[in-house]
Design an enzyme around this catalytic site. Structure first.
Site, PDB file in Angstrom:
ATOM      1  N   ARG A 141       0.822  -1.229   0.000  1.00 25.14           N
ATOM      2  CA  ARG A 141       0.000   0.000   0.000  1.00 25.14           C
ATOM      3  C   ARG A 141       0.851   1.272   0.000  1.00 25.14           C
ATOM      4  O   ARG A 141       0.486   2.283   0.617  1.00 25.14           O
ATOM      5  CB  ARG A 141      -0.967   0.010   1.203  1.00 25.14           C
ATOM      6  CG  ARG A 141      -1.905  -1.148   1.257  1.00 25.14           C
ATOM      7  CD  ARG A 141      -2.886  -1.186   0.083  1.00 25.14           C
ATOM      8  NE  ARG A 141      -3.644  -2.411   0.093  1.00 25.14           N
ATOM      9  CZ  ARG A 141      -3.319  -3.498  -0.636  1.00 25.14           C
ATOM     10  NH1 ARG A 141      -2.262  -3.502  -1.428  1.00 25.14           N
ATOM     11  NH2 ARG A 141      -4.048  -4.583  -0.592  1.00 25.14           N
ATOM     12  N   SER A 159     -10.753  -1.305   3.657  1.00 24.61           N
ATOM     13  CA  SER A 159      -9.965  -1.575   4.873  1.00 24.61           C
ATOM     14  C   SER A 159      -9.479  -0.268   5.482  1.00 24.61           C
ATOM     15  O   SER A 159      -8.804   0.508   4.811  1.00 24.61           O
ATOM     16  CB  SER A 159      -8.756  -2.442   4.537  1.00 24.61           C
ATOM     17  OG  SER A 159      -9.195  -3.697   4.105  1.00 24.61           O
ATOM     18  N   GLU A 204      -4.696   2.662   6.809  1.00 22.89           N
ATOM     19  CA  GLU A 204      -4.464   2.486   5.369  1.00 22.89           C
ATOM     20  C   GLU A 204      -5.090   3.676   4.632  1.00 22.89           C
ATOM     21  O   GLU A 204      -4.518   4.215   3.684  1.00 22.89           O
ATOM     22  CB  GLU A 204      -5.090   1.177   4.877  1.00 22.89           C
ATOM     23  CG  GLU A 204      -4.913   0.969   3.386  1.00 22.89           C
ATOM     24  CD  GLU A 204      -5.434  -0.386   2.905  1.00 22.89           C
ATOM     25  OE1 GLU A 204      -5.251  -1.398   3.605  1.00 22.89           O
ATOM     26  OE2 GLU A 204      -6.031  -0.405   1.818  1.00 22.89           O
TER      27      GLU A 204
HETATM   28  C1  FAD Z   1     -15.634  -1.054  -0.681  1.00 23.98           C
HETATM   29  C2  FAD Z   1     -14.153  -0.796  -0.835  1.00 23.98           C
HETATM   30  C3  FAD Z   1     -13.293  -1.858  -1.038  1.00 23.98           C
HETATM   31  C4  FAD Z   1     -11.914  -1.658  -1.193  1.00 23.98           C
HETATM   32  N1  FAD Z   1     -11.096  -2.730  -1.404  1.00 23.98           N
HETATM   33  C5  FAD Z   1      -9.780  -2.509  -1.601  1.00 23.98           C
HETATM   34  C6  FAD Z   1      -8.902  -3.611  -1.880  1.00 23.98           C
HETATM   35  O1  FAD Z   1      -9.315  -4.763  -1.997  1.00 23.98           O
HETATM   36  N2  FAD Z   1      -7.576  -3.345  -2.043  1.00 23.98           N
HETATM   37  C7  FAD Z   1      -7.074  -2.081  -1.957  1.00 23.98           C
HETATM   38  O2  FAD Z   1      -5.857  -1.901  -2.124  1.00 23.98           O
HETATM   39  N3  FAD Z   1      -7.884  -1.030  -1.690  1.00 23.98           N
HETATM   40  C8  FAD Z   1      -9.210  -1.200  -1.517  1.00 23.98           C
HETATM   41  N4  FAD Z   1     -10.021  -0.136  -1.265  1.00 23.98           N
HETATM   42  C9  FAD Z   1      -9.449   1.216  -1.150  1.00 23.98           C
HETATM   43  C10 FAD Z   1      -9.460   1.986  -2.482  1.00 23.98           C
HETATM   44  O3  FAD Z   1     -10.320   1.389  -3.401  1.00 23.98           O
HETATM   45  C11 FAD Z   1      -8.072   2.031  -3.109  1.00 23.98           C
HETATM   46  O4  FAD Z   1      -7.151   2.550  -2.203  1.00 23.98           O
HETATM   47  C12 FAD Z   1      -8.081   2.882  -4.382  1.00 23.98           C
HETATM   48  O5  FAD Z   1      -6.917   2.594  -5.120  1.00 23.98           O
HETATM   49  C13 FAD Z   1      -8.150   4.380  -4.122  1.00 23.98           C
HETATM   50  O6  FAD Z   1      -8.343   5.051  -5.352  1.00 23.98           O
HETATM   51  P1  FAD Z   1      -9.033   6.496  -5.381  1.00 23.98           P
HETATM   52  O7  FAD Z   1      -9.043   6.985  -6.774  1.00 23.98           O
HETATM   53  O8  FAD Z   1     -10.342   6.456  -4.706  1.00 23.98           O
HETATM   54  O9  FAD Z   1      -8.000   7.324  -4.523  1.00 23.98           O
HETATM   55  P2  FAD Z   1      -8.304   8.475  -3.440  1.00 23.98           P
HETATM   56  O10 FAD Z   1      -9.012   7.885  -2.268  1.00 23.98           O
HETATM   57  O11 FAD Z   1      -8.982   9.595  -4.148  1.00 23.98           O
HETATM   58  O12 FAD Z   1      -6.843   8.868  -3.051  1.00 23.98           O
HETATM   59  C14 FAD Z   1      -6.013   7.930  -2.385  1.00 23.98           C
HETATM   60  C15 FAD Z   1      -4.565   8.450  -2.384  1.00 23.98           C
HETATM   61  O13 FAD Z   1      -4.074   8.494  -3.728  1.00 23.98           O
HETATM   62  C16 FAD Z   1      -3.628   9.804  -4.044  1.00 23.98           C
HETATM   63  N5  FAD Z   1      -3.947  10.065  -5.456  1.00 23.98           N
HETATM   64  C17 FAD Z   1      -5.123   9.846  -6.104  1.00 23.98           C
HETATM   65  N6  FAD Z   1      -5.022  10.204  -7.395  1.00 23.98           N
HETATM   66  C18 FAD Z   1      -3.762  10.680  -7.562  1.00 23.98           C
HETATM   67  C19 FAD Z   1      -3.039  11.224  -8.684  1.00 23.98           C
HETATM   68  N7  FAD Z   1      -3.593  11.340  -9.905  1.00 23.98           N
HETATM   69  N8  FAD Z   1      -1.757  11.603  -8.497  1.00 23.98           N
HETATM   70  C20 FAD Z   1      -1.171  11.475  -7.278  1.00 23.98           C
HETATM   71  N9  FAD Z   1      -1.793  10.983  -6.192  1.00 23.98           N
HETATM   72  C21 FAD Z   1      -3.065  10.588  -6.336  1.00 23.98           C
HETATM   73  C22 FAD Z   1      -4.404  10.729  -3.109  1.00 23.98           C
HETATM   74  O14 FAD Z   1      -3.719  11.961  -2.914  1.00 23.98           O
HETATM   75  C23 FAD Z   1      -4.466   9.874  -1.851  1.00 23.98           C
HETATM   76  O15 FAD Z   1      -3.255   9.988  -1.138  1.00 23.98           O
HETATM   77  C24 FAD Z   1     -11.400  -0.325  -1.123  1.00 23.98           C
HETATM   78  C25 FAD Z   1     -12.276   0.755  -0.938  1.00 23.98           C
HETATM   79  C26 FAD Z   1     -13.641   0.536  -0.811  1.00 23.98           C
HETATM   80  C27 FAD Z   1     -14.549   1.730  -0.646  1.00 23.98           C
END
Ligand code: FAD
Length: 288
Positions: free
Chosen positions: A166, A211, A281
């Site tokens: 992560r 998580s 996380e």
């Molecule tokens: C129901 C559910 C299930 C999930 N299951 C998993 C799983 O199985 N495995 C897992 O790893 N995660 C899981 N997650 C967490 C989430 O899906 C991941 O962490 C996902 O990759 C986050 O993407 P996001 O676009 O929403 O990022 P955000 O939440 O918008 O941002 C997360 C981080 O990424 C950075 N970021 C986003 N875009 C950029 C960019 N373009 N440039 C630089 N930095 C950036 C942000 O600044 C922040 O620090 C789950 C979440 C939910 C709600």
């Protein structure tokens, strides 16, 4: 003031927790040319001593404020280009439909393990998202980053991204905006588990960030929270899921204060009973 910045933007729908929050300044990238506006935003933020936070789908964040005194930059850039056994994909593309698309092109694709993973490519690379044995680091060949401080593009290969559980180098560089990433699409998996079926049986739906805590080495945060008796525990509008104790669910119009109070309680109980310090996380975004 910059004409393209929105002021006092309602953020309720911009995090998967759906807690009430606003941003003093807000910008959404919709077109590739919007990238050129980022250095202006960086200068504006520096001049006013304001933080900038990049946001994808907001599925791994907690807005731990009522009003964010800074700039939220939300990425909605979208493009997908297949070149032989690779795909070049914009940071604002959603991972799950991409994964479905890749798995339709390549039988038994490892990429298919991301079907159902919420969020954007930018968020997935930044946090080295993963599930069912497939993480961003397994397929990312190269990423293109725009450094908003210098206004320069940087190209980094997989080995230069310092991927671990992560984590990637993007997390250590708040000026680095992930523009797009190139993934290999030819990796295959012999595991036939359908990720959608698994998720629907083991993870709660609703307003959650997935998580909440990282798994401690050799253990699972959910197991520890379950063992200290917090499954189903509620503070205000947010509860710890009965289905999966590492999932906090905002099912009764809770606030970030409810989430943080539950976090503190879970950390305290796990520390007292097991001597383990749980680490978030999800990214907790606070005012300075
Ligand atoms: C129901 C559910 C299930 C999930 N299951 C998993 C799983 O199985 N495995 C897992 O790893 N995660 C899981 N997650 C967490 C989430 O899906 C991941 O962490 C996902 O990759 C986050 O993407 P996001 O676009 O929403 O990022 P955000 O939440 O918008 O941002 C997360 C981080 O990424 C950075 N970021 C986003 N875009 C950029 C960019 N373009 N440039 C630089 N930095 C950036 C942000 O600044 C922040 O620090 C789950 C979440 C939910 C709600």
């Amino acid at each position: 003031m910059l004409p393209f910045l929105e002021e006092n933007k309602d953020l309720l729908k911009y995090s998967s927790f759906h807690t009430p929050a606003t941003a003093r300044h807000f910008f959404e990238l919709r077109d590739k040319s919007d990238i050129e506006k980022l250095p202006d935003i960086s200068r504006f933020a520096q001049a006013h001593d304001l933080p900038i936070v990049f946001l994808g789908s907001g599925t791994n964040v907690v807005f731990a404020f009522e009003t964010f005194e800074g700039v939220i930059v939300r990425n909605m850039l979208k493009w997908v280009e297949y070149i032989q056994n690779t795909v070049r994909v914009a940071g604002g593309e959603l991972v799950s439909p991409l994964s479905l698309q890749v798995s339709e092109r390549q039988e038994s694709s490892l990429f298919g393990k991301w079907i159902g993973l919420p969020g954007t490519v930018g968020g997935a690379v930044a946090g080295n998202a993963g599930c069912f044995g497939f993480e961003a680091k397994d397929a990312a060949l190269e990423v293109s980053i725009f450094d908003i401080g210098t206004g320069q593009y940087i190209s980094l290969r997989n080995s230069e991204l310092d991927f671990s559980y992560r984590h990637s180098l993007l997390k250590e560089n708040p000026d680095w905006f992930l523009v797009d990433a190139i993934f290999r699409t030819d990796l295959v998996s012999d595991d036939t588990t359908d990720p959608r079926t698994f998720r629907s049986g083991k993870q709660p739906g609703g307003f959650t960030c997935g998580s909440f805590f990282r798994n401690p080495p050799g253990d699972s945060a959910g197991r520890l929270i379950d063992q200290v008796g917090l499954k189903g525990h509620r503070i205000g509008g947010v509860k710890i899921s009965e289905l999966h104790a590492n999932f906090f669910v905002n099912d009764e119009k809770g606030t970030h204060k409810d989430i943080l109070a539950l976090r503190d309680l879970a950390k305290q109980k796990v520390r007292e009973m097991f001597g383990v310090e749980l680490q978030e996380e999800a990214r907790i975004i606070e005012n300075r």
